[in-house]
Design an enzyme around this catalytic site. Structure first.
Site, PDB file in Angstrom:
ATOM      1  N   ASP A  52      -0.107   7.295 -13.056  1.00 37.27           N
ATOM      2  CA  ASP A  52       0.106   8.439 -12.134  1.00 37.27           C
ATOM      3  C   ASP A  52       0.788   9.583 -13.062  1.00 37.27           C
ATOM      4  O   ASP A  52       1.180   9.303 -13.897  1.00 37.27           O
ATOM      5  CB  ASP A  52       1.051   7.877 -10.993  1.00 37.27           C
ATOM      6  N   ASP A  91      -4.744  11.513  -2.277  1.00 34.84           N
ATOM      7  CA  ASP A  91      -3.887  10.779  -1.547  1.00 34.84           C
ATOM      8  C   ASP A  91      -3.886  10.881   0.199  1.00 34.84           C
ATOM      9  O   ASP A  91      -3.465  10.438   0.888  1.00 34.84           O
ATOM     10  CB  ASP A  91      -2.281  11.604  -1.648  1.00 34.84           C
TER      11      ASP A  91
HETATM   12  C1  GLA Z   1       1.508   9.716  -5.927  1.00 36.81           C
HETATM   13  C2  GLA Z   1       0.153   9.002  -5.833  1.00 36.81           C
HETATM   14  C3  GLA Z   1       0.323   7.828  -4.514  1.00 36.81           C
HETATM   15  C4  GLA Z   1       1.537   7.119  -4.988  1.00 36.81           C
HETATM   16  C5  GLA Z   1       2.699   7.962  -5.048  1.00 36.81           C
HETATM   17  C6  GLA Z   1       4.006   6.939  -5.376  1.00 36.81           C
HETATM   18  O1  GLA Z   1       1.529  10.756  -4.865  1.00 36.81           O
HETATM   19  O2  GLA Z   1      -0.954   9.728  -5.508  1.00 36.81           O
HETATM   20  O3  GLA Z   1      -0.891   7.297  -4.737  1.00 36.81           O
HETATM   21  O4  GLA Z   1       1.310   6.376  -6.011  1.00 36.81           O
HETATM   22  O5  GLA Z   1       2.412   8.870  -5.983  1.00 36.81           O
HETATM   23  O6  GLA Z   1       5.131   7.880  -5.615  1.00 36.81           O
END
Ligand code: GLA
Length: 777
Positions: A474, A542
Site C-alpha cells: 500500500d 477503496d
Molecule cells: C488504504 C487501502 C485500504 C486499506 C487501508 C488500511 O486506504 O486502500 O484498502 O488497506 O489503507 O489502512
C-alpha cells in the site's frame, strides 16, 4: 515486422502501419499511423507544404528547406522554428535551450533494446526493435529514439535515450514519445477522478490549444491515469478509428494534446517536466519510461483488447501470466484496526466454509497501530492483538486450508514510530521546514539506499519467518516537500524515488518469485503499467459500492484487463456512499475482476452466506473466463444501464446492471457480441435471491402469510429465507443472440411469483452463454 526501404521505415502489425520518413534536411517526418498498408509506395502520403505562410521560419540544411512549424515530426525540439509544444528541452553547454537533432543512423534488432533501471515491456519471439539515432549538429550529443514493436499484441513501444559524449547538458524536459497527426477531428477519452472515484471515463472534444493530462503527486495518481485514447469523431465501442496511449511509469506524468494553428494535432507523453531537472555529464545517458501506442480501426473494444493482450503477454510478471487469482477475504472493512487473533481466525473459518481461498490480514498488525496515527515504518508484531505472533496466525490459517496474506505500507513513516525516533532524517523533507502530513504520515526517502535496505531487510525477515503467500503493497499519500540530500539536484527527486521503488520491487520479486503482490495506493492512486510490471494486480478503489465500481472498473477496462483489477464484495449500505445495494449486484460487479470479500461475516445472515457460497462456486467455475477473457463494453441502449461481456474459448458471460428501475419498463433485449452466427448457443441467467425484507409491507403479495414488516418474525424469517428471482434459459443461434433476444419483462407493478424478474434499483443479472450442439449448415 519492421521494413526499411530508405528513406522510409515501416513498422507493421495486423492492426496498424506506422511509417517514418528520413527527409532530405535529415529531420524525421511522421508519415502515417493507421490501418495496415499493403502498398509500400509511401511518397503519396508525405506532407505537402507549399512555399510556407508569410511568417514562416524556414529550416535550411543540405540545400533544402522546411517549415518545421507546419511539419509532422517524429520528435520535435526547441529553437529551430517549430513553435508548438516541445517534447525536449535541454539547457545546453552554450547556455541556450537551442538544439538541432538530425538523422545519424538506424538499426533494427530482434527482441528488446534493454533498459538499465526502468520496467519496459517483456520480450517474446514476436518482438523487434528499431533504434533511430539522431545527433545534435553542434555537440556530440545523441538522441536515440527506441521503437519496440510488440507485434503479437499490435502495440508499439516508444522511448528516448539521451547519450552525452560532450560537455554537461541539463535536461528540463524529455518526453518518451511524440506523434503528430495532420488533422484534429478527434475526441479525447481520459480517465479522471480522485479518491473513491478513480478512473471515470471522460470524453473531451479536441479544440485549438492544449489539453493536459498530468500528475504531480509523486504517483501516477487517482486524478488522471496515464492511459488515454484519441478517437475519430463518431467512434464508439465497436466502430471507428482510435489511437490508444499509455506509459509504463508510476510517477509524475504528463500527456499533452495540442491542436496547432494549422489544425494539426501533436500528442506527447512522458515524465512530468515540473520540478524535473537532470544533469547529464560527459559519458552519461538518461532514458525515459516506455510509452505504449496502439491503433484500432474497429472501435474501442478492439483497442482495449490489444492493450489487454499486451499486458498479459508483456507486462504481467511471467510467473503470474495466466495464473488464476485466488478468491480473497480481506480483514480491512471487516474490522479496520479493531481485531485480535480469535476474531481473525473466526472470520477465516467462516470464509473457508464459503469457498474463500486466501485470507488477508490488512492494516493494524504491527507496532501500536490502533488507528492511522502511528507505527508506520515499524515491523514489530503487535502481540496484544496477535498473542501468538504472525507465525501462529499464519500456521492456523494454513491449517484451515487457506493461503495467508499480509498488508504492508513500506514507503511510509509515522512520527509516532520507533523508526522515526532512530532515523528522523529518513523522512522526505526540506531542512528547517515541517513536512506536510497526509493521512497522519510522512514519506520515506526511497532515493536513500539505506532506507531501501531497511525496507527490504525488514520485509524479508517477516517473509522468511512466516509463511506468507501474498502481500498487499500500500502507499497512502501524495508526496510533498520533495527533497533529498541523496540526489544531486532536487529536480531528480521524484524520478529517483520511483526508481528506488522499482529497485525494491525488483529485489523482492526476484527473491520471492511466487509471492503474489497486490499493489494499492488508497485504492487506485497508482494503477499503472509500472506497478503492474512487478505486481500482477491492483486494488482498484477503496470504494466497494458496486454502482460506483461500475464506473471505476468500466473506466479501467479501456486500458487494463480484468486480471489486473481487484474487486471485493462488502457490506451494504456502503461505507463510501451509504447506498444500499443487493448482494447479487455486489457480486455481479466484483466478478468482473479478481473477486474477494471484505466484510465481517458475523453480520451476514445464514441466507446471505448460502448466496455467497453459490457466488464463489460460480466464480470458480468461470474464473478463467472472468480473469483471462476478452472484455467488451456496450453502447448502452439506456442511459442508466451498463452492460459488460467477457468471453473465453467457447464461454461468454454477460453482466446487465441497472441504476434505476423504471415503472412499467420496456422489454430488455439481451445482445451478445462476437458469436458465430451459425452456431447454437445456450443462454442461461444465474439464479439469485432477494431478501424478503425488501418487500416490507408488500410481502403479502410474495408469500401467502401476513407478516408485520417491522416484526420479529419477519426479521427471523429473513435471516434464513430469501426469495428467488426468475431464471430463464434458451437455446438459440449465434445470429439471433448477436441481434438480441427479449428476456422476461421486469416486474411491472402487479404481482410477484418465482417467474417475476425483479431487479429494482441497482439490480443486475449475469447470463452465461455457451456453445452447444453442432454448427448449423
Ligand atoms: C488504504 C487501502 C485500504 C486499506 C487501508 C488500511 O486506504 O486502500 O484498502 O488497506 O489503507 O489502512
Amino acid at each position: 515486422m519492421i521494413q526499411i526501404k530508405l528513406p522510409f521505415i515501416h513498422l507493421k502489425t495486423n492492426a496498424f502501419s506506422y511509417v517514418i520518413h528520413i527527409t532530405q534536411v535529415e529531420k524525421i517526418e511522421h508519415v502515417y499511423f493507421g490501418k495496415p498498408l499493403i502498398d509500400d509506395d509511401f511518397k503519396p502520403l508525405l506532407f505537402k507544404p507549399t512555399a510556407g505562410v508569410g511568417s514562416a521560419i524556414l529550416y535550411d540544411r543540405n540545400g533544402q528547406n522546411l517549415n518545421l512549424d507546419f511539419f509532422p515530426s517524429e520528435y520535435s525540439e526547441f529553437g529551430k522554428g517549430d513553435f508548438r509544444l516541445t517534447p525536449l528541452e535541454l539547457h545546453m553547454p552554450d547556455g541556450s535551450f537551442v538544439t538541432d537533432f538530425v538523422y545519424h543512423s538506424h538499426e533494427i534488432q530482434k527482441g528488446i533494446y534493454p533498459s538499465n533501471d526502468l520496467p519496459i515491456g517483456k520480450e517474446n519471439d514476436s518482438v523487434e526493435s528499431l533504434i533511430l539515432t539522431l545527433k545534435d549538429t553542434k555537440y556530440d550529443l545523441y538522441l536515440k529514439l527506441i521503437y519496440t514493436l510488440y507485434e503479437d499484441s499490435d502495440v508499439l513501444g516508444r522511448r528516448a535515450i539521451l547519450v552525452n559524449n560532450d560537455e554537461t547538458v541539463h535536461i528540463r524536459k524529455l518526453m518518451s514519445m511524440m506523434v503528430d497527426f495532420v488533422d484534429c477531428d478527434y475526441d479525447l477519452l481520459s480517465l479522471q477522478g480522485g479518491w473513491i472515484k478513480e478512473s471515470h471515463k471522460e470524453i473531451t472534444p479536441l479544440q485549438r490549444g492544449t489539453l493536459l493530462l498530468e500528475s504531480t503527486t509523486g504517483a501516477s495518481s487517482n486524478r488522471v491515469n496515464p492511459g488515454f485514447i484519441l478517437m475519430k469523431k463518431g467512434t464508439h465501442e465497436d466502430f471507428g478509428s482510435c489511437y490508444g496511449f499509455n506509459l509504463i511509469y508510476s510517477g509524475n506524468h504528463y500527456e499533452a494534446i495540442q491542436v496547432s494553428n494549422h489544425g494539426m494535432t501533436r500528442v506527447m507523453s512522458g515524465i512530468h517536466p515540473q520540478a524535473f531537472h537532470y544533469e547529464l555529464a560527459k559519458g552519461q545517458s538518461f532514458e525515459t519510461p516506455e510509452a505504449i501506442l496502439t491503433f484500432s480501426a474497429l472501435g474501442l473494444n478492439t483497442l482495449s483488447n490489444q492493450f489487454h493482450h499486451f499486458i498479459h503477454e508483456h507486462i504481467t510478471p511471467r510467473q503470474f501470466k495466466g495464473l488464476l487469482r485466488p478468491v480473497v477475504i480481506n480483514s480491512w472493512e471487516a474490522f479496520f484496526f479493531d481485531f485480535n487473533e480469535s476474531k481473525l481466525v473466526s472470520l477465516a473459518k467462516k470464509a473457508k466454509k464459503l469457498g474463500v481461498e486466501l485470507f488477508v490480514l490488512d492494516d493494524g498488525w504491527f507496532g501500536n497501530r490502533n488507528d492511522d496515527t502511528s507505527s508506520l515504518g515499524d515491523y514489530t508484531v503487535n502481540l496484544k492483538k496477535l498473542k501468538g505472533g504472525l507465525k501462529r496466525l499464519s500456521d492456523t490459517i494454513h491449517k484451515l486450508g487457506l493461503k495467508f496474506g499480509l498488508w504492508f505500507e513500506p514507503e511510509m513513516i509515522s512520527e509516532k514510530s520507533v523508526l522515526y525516533q532512530t532515523h528522523p532524517d529518513w523522512v522526505v523533507k526540506v531542512d528547517g521546514r515541517t513536512p506536510s502530513l497526509g493521512r497522519n504520515q510522512w514519506v520515506l526517502d526511497l532515493t536513500n539506499g539505506e532506507v531501501r535496505n531497511y525496507i527490504l531487510k525488514s520485509m524479508k525477515q517477516i517473509l522468511n519467518e512466516t509463511l506468507i503467500d501474498y502481500i498487499k503493497w500500500d502507499m497512502n499519500r501524495h508526496i510533498t516537500d520533495a527533497y533529498s540530500k541523496h540526489v544531486k539536484h532536487p529536480g531528480m527527486f521524484y524520478h529517483e524515488y520511483i526508481k528506488g521503488l522499482y529497485a525494491i520491487l525488483k529485489d523482492l520479486t526476484e527473491t520471492y518469485p511466487n509471492l503474489w503482490i497486490e499493489s494499492c495506493s488508497s485504492g487506485g492512486n497508482r494503477f499503472d503499467l509500472g506497478m503492474l510490471s512487478y505486481t500482477p494486480y491492483v486494488w482498484a478503489s477503496d470504494n466497494t459500492d458496486p454502482i460506483e465500481r461500475l464506473k471505476i472498473q468500466g473506466g479501467l477496462s479501456y486500458f487494463y484487463p480484468l486480471s489486473t483489477i481487484s474487486a471485493h464484495v462488502s457490506l451494504s449500505p456502503h461505507a463510501q456512499t451509504i447506498r444500499t445495494t443487493p448482494l447479487s449486484t455486489r457480486f455481479n460487479v466484483a466478478a468482473m475482476g479478481c473477486l474477494g470479500y471484505e466484510l465481517n461475516l458475523k453480520y451476514v445472515t445464514k441466507a446471505e452466506q448460502t448466496e455467497i457460497k453459490h457466488q464463489i462456486e460460480l466464480y470458480k467455475i468461470y474464473r478463467e473466463v472472468f480473469q483471462q477473457g476478452h472484455f467488451y463494453r456496450f453502447n448502452s441502449p439506456r442511459k442508466d444501464l451498463t452492460l459488460f461481456q467477457v468471453s473465453h474459448n467457447q464461454t461468454h458471460i454477460l453482466g446487465f446492471y441497472q441504476n434505476g428501475y423504471d415503472a412499467s419498463p420496456n422489454t430488455d433485449v439481451i445482445q451478445v457480441k462476437n458469436l458465430k452466427p451459425n452456431q447454437t448457443y445456450s443462454i442461461e441467467s444465474v439464479q439469485q435471491t432477494m431478501p424478503i425484507q425488501q418487500f416490507g409491507h408488500l410481502i403479502a403479495h410474495a408469500i401467502p402469510i401476513k407478516l408485520n414488516p417491522n416484526g420479529y418474525l419477519m426479521h427471523k424469517i429473513g435471516q434464513y429465507k430469501r426469495l428467488n428471482n426468475a431464471t430463464e434459459s434458451y437455446v438459440v443461434s449465434g445470429a439471433a443472440l448477436m441481434q438480441g433476444i427479449p428476456v422476461i419483462q421486469q416486474f411491472s407493478g402487479t404481482y410477484y411469483n418465482e417467474q417475476t424478474r425483479l431487479l429494482g434499483d441497482f439490480g443486475s443479472q449475469i447470463y452465461i452463454i455457451k456453445e452447444v450442439g453442432e454448427t448449423h449448415a
